[in-house]
Enzyme design. Structure first.
Site, PDB file in Angstrom:
ATOM      1  N   LYS A   1     -19.710 -25.682 -21.727  1.00 13.07           N
ATOM      2  CA  LYS A   1     -19.777 -26.342 -20.419  1.00 13.07           C
ATOM      3  C   LYS A   1     -20.208 -25.371 -19.316  1.00 13.07           C
ATOM      4  O   LYS A   1     -21.071 -25.672 -18.500  1.00 13.07           O
ATOM      5  CB  LYS A   1     -18.403 -26.951 -20.101  1.00 13.07           C
ATOM      6  CG  LYS A   1     -18.049 -28.101 -21.043  1.00 13.07           C
ATOM      7  CD  LYS A   1     -16.647 -28.616 -20.832  1.00 13.07           C
ATOM      8  CE  LYS A   1     -15.564 -27.737 -21.412  1.00 13.07           C
ATOM      9  NZ  LYS A   1     -15.585 -27.549 -22.873  1.00 13.07           N
TER      10      LYS A   1
ATOM     11  N   ASP B   1     -25.490 -19.187 -29.334  1.00 16.90           N
ATOM     12  CA  ASP B   1     -24.267 -19.975 -29.529  1.00 16.90           C
ATOM     13  C   ASP B   1     -24.183 -20.346 -30.993  1.00 16.90           C
ATOM     14  O   ASP B   1     -25.201 -20.373 -31.682  1.00 16.90           O
ATOM     15  CB  ASP B   1     -24.298 -21.248 -28.646  1.00 16.90           C
ATOM     16  CG  ASP B   1     -22.914 -21.857 -28.475  1.00 16.90           C
ATOM     17  OD1 ASP B   1     -22.319 -22.293 -29.482  1.00 16.90           O
ATOM     18  OD2 ASP B   1     -22.409 -21.904 -27.339  1.00 16.90           O
TER      19      ASP B   1
ATOM     20  N   PRO C   1     -15.666 -18.078 -25.706  1.00 17.36           N
ATOM     21  CA  PRO C   1     -14.217 -17.825 -25.676  1.00 17.36           C
ATOM     22  C   PRO C   1     -13.892 -16.492 -26.341  1.00 17.36           C
ATOM     23  O   PRO C   1     -14.738 -15.929 -27.043  1.00 17.36           O
ATOM     24  CB  PRO C   1     -13.648 -18.989 -26.490  1.00 17.36           C
ATOM     25  CG  PRO C   1     -14.757 -19.418 -27.384  1.00 17.36           C
ATOM     26  CD  PRO C   1     -16.042 -19.106 -26.687  1.00 17.36           C
TER      27      PRO C   1
ATOM     28  N   ARG D   1     -13.605 -13.805 -20.985  1.00 14.29           N
ATOM     29  CA  ARG D   1     -12.286 -13.204 -21.157  1.00 14.29           C
ATOM     30  C   ARG D   1     -12.485 -11.698 -21.287  1.00 14.29           C
ATOM     31  O   ARG D   1     -13.464 -11.244 -21.895  1.00 14.29           O
ATOM     32  CB  ARG D   1     -11.573 -13.752 -22.402  1.00 14.29           C
ATOM     33  CG  ARG D   1     -10.974 -15.133 -22.226  1.00 14.29           C
ATOM     34  CD  ARG D   1      -9.774 -15.145 -21.255  1.00 14.29           C
ATOM     35  NE  ARG D   1      -9.171 -16.465 -21.124  1.00 14.29           N
ATOM     36  CZ  ARG D   1      -9.465 -17.333 -20.157  1.00 14.29           C
ATOM     37  NH1 ARG D   1     -10.350 -17.036 -19.238  1.00 14.29           N
ATOM     38  NH2 ARG D   1      -8.849 -18.499 -20.097  1.00 14.29           N
TER      39      ARG D   1
ATOM     40  N   ASP E   1     -15.313 -10.598 -13.801  1.00 12.63           N
ATOM     41  CA  ASP E   1     -14.247 -11.400 -13.187  1.00 12.63           C
ATOM     42  C   ASP E   1     -12.988 -11.321 -14.035  1.00 12.63           C
ATOM     43  O   ASP E   1     -11.939 -11.827 -13.643  1.00 12.63           O
ATOM     44  CB  ASP E   1     -14.694 -12.863 -13.052  1.00 12.63           C
ATOM     45  CG  ASP E   1     -13.682 -13.703 -12.293  1.00 12.63           C
ATOM     46  OD1 ASP E   1     -13.307 -13.296 -11.168  1.00 12.63           O
ATOM     47  OD2 ASP E   1     -13.239 -14.754 -12.816  1.00 12.63           O
TER      48      ASP E   1
ATOM     49  N   GLU F   1      -5.968  -7.189 -17.690  1.00 12.45           N
ATOM     50  CA  GLU F   1      -5.783  -7.740 -16.345  1.00 12.45           C
ATOM     51  C   GLU F   1      -4.369  -8.253 -16.093  1.00 12.45           C
ATOM     52  O   GLU F   1      -3.964  -8.397 -14.937  1.00 12.45           O
ATOM     53  CB  GLU F   1      -6.789  -8.873 -16.088  1.00 12.45           C
ATOM     54  CG  GLU F   1      -6.535 -10.133 -16.921  1.00 12.45           C
ATOM     55  CD  GLU F   1      -7.540 -11.245 -16.615  1.00 12.45           C
ATOM     56  OE1 GLU F   1      -8.746 -10.971 -16.601  1.00 12.45           O
ATOM     57  OE2 GLU F   1      -7.088 -12.394 -16.396  1.00 12.45           O
TER      58      GLU F   1
ATOM     59  N   HIS G   1     -10.313 -12.411 -11.587  1.00 13.92           N
ATOM     60  CA  HIS G   1     -10.200 -13.700 -12.289  1.00 13.92           C
ATOM     61  C   HIS G   1     -10.120 -14.856 -11.285  1.00 13.92           C
ATOM     62  O   HIS G   1      -9.170 -15.648 -11.295  1.00 13.92           O
ATOM     63  CB  HIS G   1      -8.996 -13.711 -13.230  1.00 13.92           C
ATOM     64  CG  HIS G   1      -9.189 -14.625 -14.414  1.00 13.92           C
ATOM     65  ND1 HIS G   1      -8.742 -14.329 -15.671  1.00 13.92           N
ATOM     66  CD2 HIS G   1      -9.806 -15.835 -14.536  1.00 13.92           C
ATOM     67  CE1 HIS G   1      -9.045 -15.313 -16.512  1.00 13.92           C
ATOM     68  NE2 HIS G   1      -9.700 -16.242 -15.833  1.00 13.92           N
TER      69      HIS G   1
HETATM   70  P1  NAD Z   1     -16.696 -24.241 -24.005  1.00 13.23           P
HETATM   71  O1  NAD Z   1     -15.768 -24.385 -25.146  1.00 13.23           O
HETATM   72  O2  NAD Z   1     -17.284 -25.456 -23.372  1.00 13.23           O
HETATM   73  O3  NAD Z   1     -17.918 -23.291 -24.443  1.00 13.23           O
HETATM   74  C1  NAD Z   1     -17.765 -22.121 -25.182  1.00 13.23           C
HETATM   75  C2  NAD Z   1     -19.033 -21.956 -26.008  1.00 13.23           C
HETATM   76  O4  NAD Z   1     -18.969 -20.685 -26.668  1.00 13.23           O
HETATM   77  C3  NAD Z   1     -19.184 -23.029 -27.097  1.00 13.23           C
HETATM   78  O5  NAD Z   1     -20.459 -23.630 -27.009  1.00 13.23           O
HETATM   79  C4  NAD Z   1     -18.994 -22.254 -28.388  1.00 13.23           C
HETATM   80  O6  NAD Z   1     -19.767 -22.780 -29.475  1.00 13.23           O
HETATM   81  C5  NAD Z   1     -19.493 -20.875 -27.968  1.00 13.23           C
HETATM   82  N1  NAD Z   1     -19.059 -19.820 -28.865  1.00 13.23           N
HETATM   83  C6  NAD Z   1     -17.874 -19.704 -29.520  1.00 13.23           C
HETATM   84  N2  NAD Z   1     -17.887 -18.600 -30.291  1.00 13.23           N
HETATM   85  C7  NAD Z   1     -19.092 -18.012 -30.106  1.00 13.23           C
HETATM   86  C8  NAD Z   1     -19.702 -16.856 -30.638  1.00 13.23           C
HETATM   87  N3  NAD Z   1     -19.066 -16.083 -31.539  1.00 13.23           N
HETATM   88  N4  NAD Z   1     -20.952 -16.542 -30.249  1.00 13.23           N
HETATM   89  C9  NAD Z   1     -21.611 -17.327 -29.365  1.00 13.23           C
HETATM   90  N5  NAD Z   1     -21.081 -18.458 -28.822  1.00 13.23           N
HETATM   91  C10 NAD Z   1     -19.833 -18.780 -29.199  1.00 13.23           C
HETATM   92  O7  NAD Z   1     -15.930 -23.369 -22.933  1.00 13.23           O
HETATM   93  P2  NAD Z   1     -16.281 -23.224 -21.376  1.00 13.23           P
HETATM   94  O8  NAD Z   1     -15.493 -24.220 -20.597  1.00 13.23           O
HETATM   95  O9  NAD Z   1     -17.751 -23.158 -21.184  1.00 13.23           O
HETATM   96  O10 NAD Z   1     -15.607 -21.810 -21.082  1.00 13.23           O
HETATM   97  C11 NAD Z   1     -16.130 -20.611 -21.641  1.00 13.23           C
HETATM   98  C12 NAD Z   1     -15.132 -19.505 -21.453  1.00 13.23           C
HETATM   99  O11 NAD Z   1     -15.067 -19.179 -20.060  1.00 13.23           O
HETATM  100  C13 NAD Z   1     -13.677 -19.927 -21.787  1.00 13.23           C
HETATM  101  O12 NAD Z   1     -13.404 -19.761 -23.139  1.00 13.23           O
HETATM  102  C14 NAD Z   1     -12.860 -19.004 -20.941  1.00 13.23           C
HETATM  103  O13 NAD Z   1     -12.575 -17.851 -21.719  1.00 13.23           O
HETATM  104  C15 NAD Z   1     -13.789 -18.634 -19.790  1.00 13.23           C
HETATM  105  N6  NAD Z   1     -13.320 -19.155 -18.493  1.00 13.23           N
HETATM  106  C16 NAD Z   1     -13.189 -18.275 -17.475  1.00 13.23           C
HETATM  107  C17 NAD Z   1     -12.775 -18.721 -16.221  1.00 13.23           C
HETATM  108  C18 NAD Z   1     -12.650 -17.776 -15.047  1.00 13.23           C
HETATM  109  O14 NAD Z   1     -12.065 -18.135 -14.020  1.00 13.23           O
HETATM  110  N7  NAD Z   1     -13.204 -16.575 -15.123  1.00 13.23           N
HETATM  111  C19 NAD Z   1     -12.468 -20.081 -16.033  1.00 13.23           C
HETATM  112  C20 NAD Z   1     -12.629 -20.953 -17.113  1.00 13.23           C
HETATM  113  C21 NAD Z   1     -13.049 -20.483 -18.346  1.00 13.23           C
END
Ligand code: NAD
Length: 338
Positions: free
Chosen positions: A154, A174, A206, A234, A258, A263, A295
């Site tokens: 997303k 991905d 993730p 992360r 971020d 952290e 963050h």
């Molecule tokens: P999401 O699940 O929609 O997307 C994650 C994508 O990563 C998926 O398409 C998945 O197939 C892909 N993926 C998984 N393992 C992988 C790998 N080994 N190599 C390549 N791609 C891989 O999640 P999202 O909502 O887009 O969020 C992504 C990440 O952002 C979250 O997991 C979280 O850690 C982080 N996040 C950070 C904040 C912040 O405030 N900094 C806020 C929300 C989320």
């Protein structure tokens, strides 16, 4: 339902109370992080509401189960801090907020890129001191540069759309390529090719055993020399000691973070009257070409509204039918790349 809300700040209270106005759950707000030492504060609660740096490892979950906790309602998307197997064995359900505003995180990522590239953090201070010299502030056009996006879920997809608007060439990696990102102009390539060709690498996957330390000493030579590296996913996707070496030898041209692997002891607290206890983090802050935010990528009004409403809905659904709306379990994530 009685809910102990850990790591709660004034803004959590504001948005959760607004979302809870009709559900009327009994929310007990706790400033402290959830840890083995603070788990006892959940006594009397049937649910705990937790955030990114709360500890939901097996010892904490055992303590919570002993006190009658049946539900962990995460007010975040990531669940790398939860021992899902232990939760399952203890009969504790885990729910999260799978999507609240991918735009918030994607826009913050773009903010880090723009600020780092045009040295806004340095220019701001200079101008306030009456220094209008431009030496050291030279940036580059984003137009035509190659941006590599690791993880096009997303947030990655929202970020792809933004960078397409800047006229960048887009490479993506991905486990499951997304036709919507291809339609935006992204080309899926191997991680190695993405690292080799990208002027900017942005991480949106993730934290999993597979992505842990994706950027480390051995992978640094695979990156284009002088790359801008951005991590809003992360902290532990990046090995901090390795990127410090990369910054010193020029492998990494600039770094926007971020998130940080350690952290938990720093972020969301005001340490300005104390000292930074983490020497590695303190070293990071000495580089002029490093920009760190604590963050905060998620931190928009829209995101906090969605987080609060989804969290309350998760708790209400659990009360109504014993199952929250957005549960995570080992079975559910099997085969999903986490
Ligand atoms: P999401 O699940 O929609 O997307 C994650 C994508 O990563 C998926 O398409 C998945 O197939 C892909 N993926 C998984 N393992 C992988 C790998 N080994 N190599 C390549 N791609 C891989 O999640 P999202 O909502 O887009 O969020 C992504 C990440 O952002 C979250 O997991 C979280 O850690 C982080 N996040 C950070 C904040 C912040 O405030 N900094 C806020 C929300 C989320």
């Amino acid at each position: 339902m009685k809910v102990a809300v850990y790591s709660s700040k004034s803004y959590d209270r504001e948005f959760l109370c607004a979302a809870n106005s009709s559900a009327a759950h009994e929310l007990r707000f706790l400033d402290v992080r959830l840890s083995p030492e603070t788990a006892t504060l959940a006594t009397g609660a049937e649910a705990v509401c937790a955030f990114v740096n709360d500890d939901l490892g097996e010892p904490v979950l055992q303590e919570l189960a002993k006190r009658g906790v049946k539900l962990v309602a995460l007010r975040c998307a990531g669940f790398n801090n939860v021992d899902l197997e232990a939760a399952c064995n203890l009969g504790i359900r885990v729910a999260r907020v799978p999507a609240y505003s991918p735009y918030a995180v994607a826009e913050h990522t773009a903010t880090l890129i723009l600020a780092l590239n045009r040295k806004i953090h340095r220019a701001y201070n200079r101008v306030r001191e009456g220094n209008f010299a431009l030496d050291g502030l030279l940036g580059f056009d984003l137009q035509g540069k190659t941006v590599g996006i690791v993880g096009t879920g997303k947030i990655g997809q929202a970020f792809t759309r933004i960078m397409a608007g800047f006229g960048c060439s887009l490479l993506a990696n991905d486990l499951r390529p997304d036709p919507a990102c291809e339609a935006l102009g992204a080309t899926y390539v191997s991680r190695e090719e993405l690292f080799r060709r990208s002027d900017i690498v942005s991480l949106h996957c993730p934290l999993t055993p597979e992505t842990h330390y994706m950027i480390r000493s051995e992978t640094l030579p695979c990156l284009k020399r002088g790359v801008m590296l951005i991590n809003t996913s992360r902290g532990a996707v990046v090995e901090t000691r390795a990127v410090i070496r990369g910054l010193k030898d020029g492998t990494i041209g600039s770094l926007g973070l971020d998130v940080y692997e350690e952290e938990g002891d720093l972020f969301y607290e005001n340490l300005s009257d104390r000292f930074i206890p983490d020497d590695i983090f303190a070293r990071l802050l000495t580089f002029p070409n490093v920009l760190v935010t604590g963050h905060q990528a998620f931190f928009t009004r829209e995101a906090l509204t969605n987080i609060a409403e989804t969290t309350i809905a998760n708790i209400s659904a659990f009360v109504a039918c014993g199952c929250a709306n957005h549960e995570v379990s080992i079975e559910k994530i099997a085969g999903q790349g986490r």
